[in-house]
Design a protein around this motif. Structure first.
Motif, PDB file in Angstrom:
ATOM      1  N   LYS A  73      38.028 -41.573  -6.247  1.00 31.20           N
ATOM      2  CA  LYS A  73      39.257 -42.827  -6.463  1.00 31.20           C
ATOM      3  C   LYS A  73      37.540 -44.409  -5.934  1.00 31.20           C
ATOM      4  O   LYS A  73      36.476 -43.889  -5.253  1.00 31.20           O
ATOM      5  N   PRO A  74      37.808 -45.148  -6.737  1.00 29.65           N
ATOM      6  CA  PRO A  74      37.112 -46.390  -6.637  1.00 29.65           C
ATOM      7  C   PRO A  74      35.859 -46.502  -5.252  1.00 29.65           C
ATOM      8  O   PRO A  74      37.328 -46.792  -4.198  1.00 29.65           O
ATOM      9  N   SER A  75      34.750 -46.154  -4.797  1.00 31.63           N
ATOM     10  CA  SER A  75      34.827 -46.338  -3.241  1.00 31.63           C
ATOM     11  C   SER A  75      33.840 -48.367  -3.213  1.00 31.63           C
ATOM     12  O   SER A  75      34.814 -49.069  -3.801  1.00 31.63           O
ATOM     13  N   ALA A  76      34.168 -48.526  -2.073  1.00 29.85           N
ATOM     14  CA  ALA A  76      34.140 -50.450  -1.426  1.00 29.85           C
ATOM     15  C   ALA A  76      33.259 -50.819  -2.559  1.00 29.85           C
ATOM     16  O   ALA A  76      32.969 -51.678  -2.494  1.00 29.85           O
ATOM     17  N   SER A  77      32.036 -50.527  -3.064  1.00 30.94           N
ATOM     18  CA  SER A  77      31.002 -50.802  -3.799  1.00 30.94           C
ATOM     19  C   SER A  77      31.491 -51.108  -5.111  1.00 30.94           C
ATOM     20  O   SER A  77      30.655 -51.666  -6.041  1.00 30.94           O
ATOM     21  N   CYS A  78      33.697 -50.435  -5.490  1.00 27.73           N
ATOM     22  CA  CYS A  78      33.545 -50.603  -6.869  1.00 27.73           C
ATOM     23  C   CYS A  78      34.687 -51.089  -6.032  1.00 27.73           C
ATOM     24  O   CYS A  78      35.865 -50.280  -7.165  1.00 27.73           O
ATOM     25  N   GLN A  79      35.133 -52.190  -5.750  1.00 29.75           N
ATOM     26  CA  GLN A  79      36.830 -52.558  -5.643  1.00 29.75           C
ATOM     27  C   GLN A  79      37.009 -53.415  -6.815  1.00 29.75           C
ATOM     28  O   GLN A  79      35.993 -54.072  -7.133  1.00 29.75           O
ATOM     29  N   GLU A  80      38.207 -53.747  -7.010  1.00 30.37           N
ATOM     30  CA  GLU A  80      38.761 -54.534  -7.844  1.00 30.37           C
ATOM     31  C   GLU A  80      38.508 -55.621  -7.331  1.00 30.37           C
ATOM     32  O   GLU A  80      38.992 -56.340  -6.410  1.00 30.37           O
ATOM     33  N   HIS A  81      38.699 -56.532  -8.424  1.00 27.01           N
ATOM     34  CA  HIS A  81      38.323 -58.460  -8.129  1.00 27.01           C
ATOM     35  C   HIS A  81      39.698 -59.090  -9.295  1.00 27.01           C
ATOM     36  O   HIS A  81      39.678 -58.718 -10.411  1.00 27.01           O
ATOM     37  N   TYR A  82      39.473 -60.207  -9.207  1.00 26.36           N
ATOM     38  CA  TYR A  82      39.967 -60.892 -10.381  1.00 26.36           C
ATOM     39  C   TYR A  82      39.366 -62.560 -10.172  1.00 26.36           C
ATOM     40  O   TYR A  82      39.466 -63.187  -9.363  1.00 26.36           O
ATOM     41  N   TRP A 107      35.619 -55.330 -12.383  1.00 23.25           N
ATOM     42  CA  TRP A 107      35.160 -54.845 -10.658  1.00 23.25           C
ATOM     43  C   TRP A 107      33.240 -54.819 -11.521  1.00 23.25           C
ATOM     44  O   TRP A 107      33.314 -54.304 -12.461  1.00 23.25           O
ATOM     45  N   PHE A 108      32.670 -54.539 -10.264  1.00 20.05           N
ATOM     46  CA  PHE A 108      30.876 -54.734 -10.795  1.00 20.05           C
ATOM     47  C   PHE A 108      30.251 -53.817  -9.251  1.00 20.05           C
ATOM     48  O   PHE A 108      30.777 -53.317  -8.372  1.00 20.05           O
ATOM     49  N   ASP A 109      29.354 -52.991 -10.329  1.00 22.74           N
ATOM     50  CA  ASP A 109      28.726 -52.692  -8.729  1.00 22.74           C
ATOM     51  C   ASP A 109      26.889 -53.188  -8.942  1.00 22.74           C
ATOM     52  O   ASP A 109      26.033 -52.691 -10.256  1.00 22.74           O
ATOM     53  N   ALA A 110      26.480 -53.780  -7.649  1.00 19.16           N
ATOM     54  CA  ALA A 110      25.033 -54.102  -7.682  1.00 19.16           C
ATOM     55  C   ALA A 110      23.942 -53.094  -7.052  1.00 19.16           C
ATOM     56  O   ALA A 110      23.103 -53.705  -6.673  1.00 19.16           O
ATOM     57  N   LEU A 133      35.533 -47.085 -15.269  1.00 21.12           N
ATOM     58  CA  LEU A 133      34.653 -47.112 -13.661  1.00 21.12           C
ATOM     59  C   LEU A 133      33.848 -45.965 -13.621  1.00 21.12           C
ATOM     60  O   LEU A 133      32.319 -46.745 -13.371  1.00 21.12           O
ATOM     61  N   PRO A 134      34.287 -45.008 -14.232  1.00 26.91           N
ATOM     62  CA  PRO A 134      33.054 -44.201 -14.531  1.00 26.91           C
ATOM     63  C   PRO A 134      32.175 -44.444 -14.837  1.00 26.91           C
ATOM     64  O   PRO A 134      30.918 -43.616 -14.804  1.00 26.91           O
ATOM     65  N   PHE A 135      31.986 -45.280 -16.244  1.00 25.84           N
ATOM     66  CA  PHE A 135      30.654 -45.582 -16.739  1.00 25.84           C
ATOM     67  C   PHE A 135      29.917 -46.469 -15.677  1.00 25.84           C
ATOM     68  O   PHE A 135      28.374 -46.941 -16.178  1.00 25.84           O
ATOM     69  N   LEU A 136      29.915 -47.185 -14.372  1.00 21.53           N
ATOM     70  CA  LEU A 136      29.396 -47.877 -13.913  1.00 21.53           C
ATOM     71  C   LEU A 136      29.049 -46.704 -12.819  1.00 21.53           C
ATOM     72  O   LEU A 136      27.514 -47.026 -12.224  1.00 21.53           O
TER      73      LEU A 136
END
Length: 593
Positions: A73-82, A107-110, A133-136
């Motif tokens: 399940k996406p973590s807080a660091s990978c939430q959906e945005h618009y 989605w993004f991961d910094a 998302l697994p590619f992140l």
């Protein structure tokens, strides 16, 4: 002809059945198959919902791209945005109101970002972006971001997932779905995005942050197009399994399977297919009905729909992956069934050589071939015919005359169908040359495989689908010869889509194009569809995948340094111009005082 009919009817009546049925997850996975009819797709969708929580580790989309449902399940660091995206970037196809916008998901991961690091934009392509998302976390975005202190972004394509600029999928509403509009989405996003939580950092393209575009398959072609069309926005592009050549009649899809599959299996399948075509060519209702019935498809009215159903197992070739947790072994199970010695079809021995000679297209070793044919029948009965529920008419499952569904939820079949009907082609069937060996029936012509375009998209008031896809809209940018500085092509040698990529045997430069740091040209030996996109920290990836990932990192680092030097040179020239202009103004004032 009567004697041949009787012999074949007798043979088919003797076939025994033995194989394990498909699970609901494997039913969903059939979406990769070019032969999958809409009725079966809807049944797969129904079963996925019914079996929620019991799905396996992977499923395939309409074109075989792997969404990797084993993701956490996406973590807080990978939430959906618009992002507020423009409905239309094309003044010739205006939106209802000027500058109208809609919400495009990303989605993004910094995690690995440091000031000055690049941004890697992964185009999700023709599927739900959440599946990327697994590619992140462990795929190509993680690998490149960690190596360069960058940010990874998964960018959902318009008309897929939850990213819709319209409220339905009628032909008129689909008028904003073009490759160019989706490319403009990426450029507009890169020029204007401000990432939540990183508002104090200006990462917008065109400034001091380099952007690299990545995509696989159709999205791989978009990565190449984005680099060429927007060189001021994207400093580089990685095009994996990139179908840069749009091809209307793409019968070559099956060629890598025919050329690289287990030889005994392929030989038998070619012979079985030829035999079936010969039997259907007799146009004898009793024979045709019996043939379909023994395959478990007796209530499929159309002969073309019947042989189309027989092609479904071939789609599992594309579902292979170096990582068994996300790949399928179904194709080799299918081949094992065809080539296994069968002791349950002893009835074949009842036929004497003289009687067998009456059969059309008879293989060289009839008893062995007919035993394999029996196994083929068994496989189809257990793994294909059973895809249709007992309470549903087989024509509703395997037929191709009814296409309906304008709801957004129908995007999984309708959005990409619209794209290949209008621009890309890729109608997948038998070779046009009857002498060329074929894994699928000769009845699978472009007239048949392109039927969806005529039936699913009736003309609207504002938009209509052309009689033939406008492949020139894509091919004008390079096709097989596509190249551009800081643009990499990565392909798999056994990919059924390789004939549409720059690595295609049809390419004029085939065998003569070399890989350079500026224009990497990499081939994954034994690889299939964008095998460089996924990754894993442990256990280690296979050496061939590690090699490609190492090269990815090396040439991306070189690109970034080259791009930064270009920016420094531009800044030096800009400052020099200011000095020259300032000195000129000073001299001018001196002359007038």
């Amino acid at each position: 002809m009567h004697t041949a009919n009787a012999l074949v009817l007798g043979l088919l009546g003797s076939l025994a059945l033995a194989s394990r049925p498909l699970s609901s997850n494997e039913l969903a996975s059939k979406g990769t198959t070019p032969a999958l009819p809409l009725g079966l797709w809807k049944e797969a969708k129904r079963r996925r919902r019914h079996d929620d929580g019991a799905r396996g580790p992977w499923k395939e989309s309409q074109t075989g791209q792997l969404p990797f449902l084993s993701r956490p399940k996406p973590s807080a660091s990978c939430q959906e945005h618009y992002f507020d995206q423009l409905v239309s970037h094309d003044p010739h196809i205006p939106s209802t109101t000027p500058n109208e916008t809609w919400q495009q998901r990303y989605w993004f991961d910094a995690t690995f970002y440091k000031p000055g690091g690049p941004v890697f934009l992964l185009d999700a392509g023709e599927t739900d972006g959440e599946g990327r998302l697994p590619f992140l976390s462990q795929g190509i975005l993680r690998i490149l971001s960690e190596a360069t202190n960058g940010i990874g972004i998964v960018f959902e394509h318009r008309y897929y997932g939850k990213s819709f600029p319209v409220s339905d999928l009628t032909t008129d509403s689909l008028r904003f779905l073009t490759t160019r509009q989706s490319l403009d989405d990426g450029a507009h996003f890169a020029r204007n995005i401000v990432l939540p939580g990183l508002e104090d950092i200006d990462i917008r393209a065109g400034g001091s942050t380099p952007w690299i575009y990545y995509g696989g398959s159709y999205a791989g072609a978009k990565a190449a197009l984005a680099r060429k069309l927007y060189p001021d926005v994207f400093a580089g592009g990685i095009a994996s399994s990139a179908v840069t050549a749009a091809i209307e009649d793409y019968w070559q899809y099956y060629e890598p399977i025919r050329q690289n599959g287990p030889s005994d299996c392929i030989d038998r399948l070619v012979n079985h297919t030829s035999l079936i075509d010969s039997l259907l060519a007799f146009e004898q209702p009793a024979l045709t009905s019996a043939l379909k019935g023994y395959f478990g498809l007796g209530n499929v009215t159309s002969d073309a729909d019947f042989v189309n159903a027989l092609a479904i197992p071939l789609g599992s070739w594309q579902a292979r992956n170096w990582d068994p947790s996300v790949g399928s072994t179904r194709f080799f199970e299918f081949c094992d069934t065809l080539t296994a010695n069968s002791s349950s079809v002893h009835e074949v021995d009842l036929f004497q050589p003289a009687q067998l000679a009456a059969l059309p297209s008879l293989p060289k070793d009839p008893r062995k071939a007919l035993a394999s044919f029996a196994a083929y029948v068994s496989y189809v009965r257990e793994h294909v015919a059973t895809l249709c529920p007992p309470d549903t008419a087989q024509d509703d499952c395997f037929g191709t005359d009814e296409y309906s569904g304008d709801e957004l939820d129908d995007y999984e079949w309708k959005s990409w169908a619209y794209q290949f009907c209008t621009e890309w082609g890729y109608f997948i069937g038998a070779p046009p040359d009857s002498k060329h060996p074929s894994l699928v029936s000769r009845l699978l012509t472009t007239e048949y495989t392109g039927k969806i375009c005529r039936k699913a998209f009736p003309p609207g008031d504002l938009n209509s689908v052309p009689a033939r896809p406008n492949v020139t809209a894509i091919n004008q940018y390079g096709g097989f010869n596509f190249s551009y500085p800081r643009l990499a092509f990565v392909d798999g040698s056994e990919d059924p889509w390789i004939y549409a990529t720059p690595h295609s045997p049809l390419a004029p430069h085939h065998g003569h194009r070399h890989s350079t740091t500026s224009e990497p040209f990499l081939l994954i030996k034994g690889g299939v569809h964008h095998w460089d996109e996924n990754g894993r920290p442990s256990p280690p990836e296979p050496e061939e995948i590690q090699r490609v990932h190492r090269e990815d990192v090396e040439f991306v680092r070189a690109w970034l340094e080259e791009w930064r030097e270009e920016q420094r040179e531009k800044e030096r020239k800009r400052r020099g111009r200011w000095r020259w202009e300032g000195e000129g103004r000073e001299r001018s004032r001196a002359r007038w005082t």
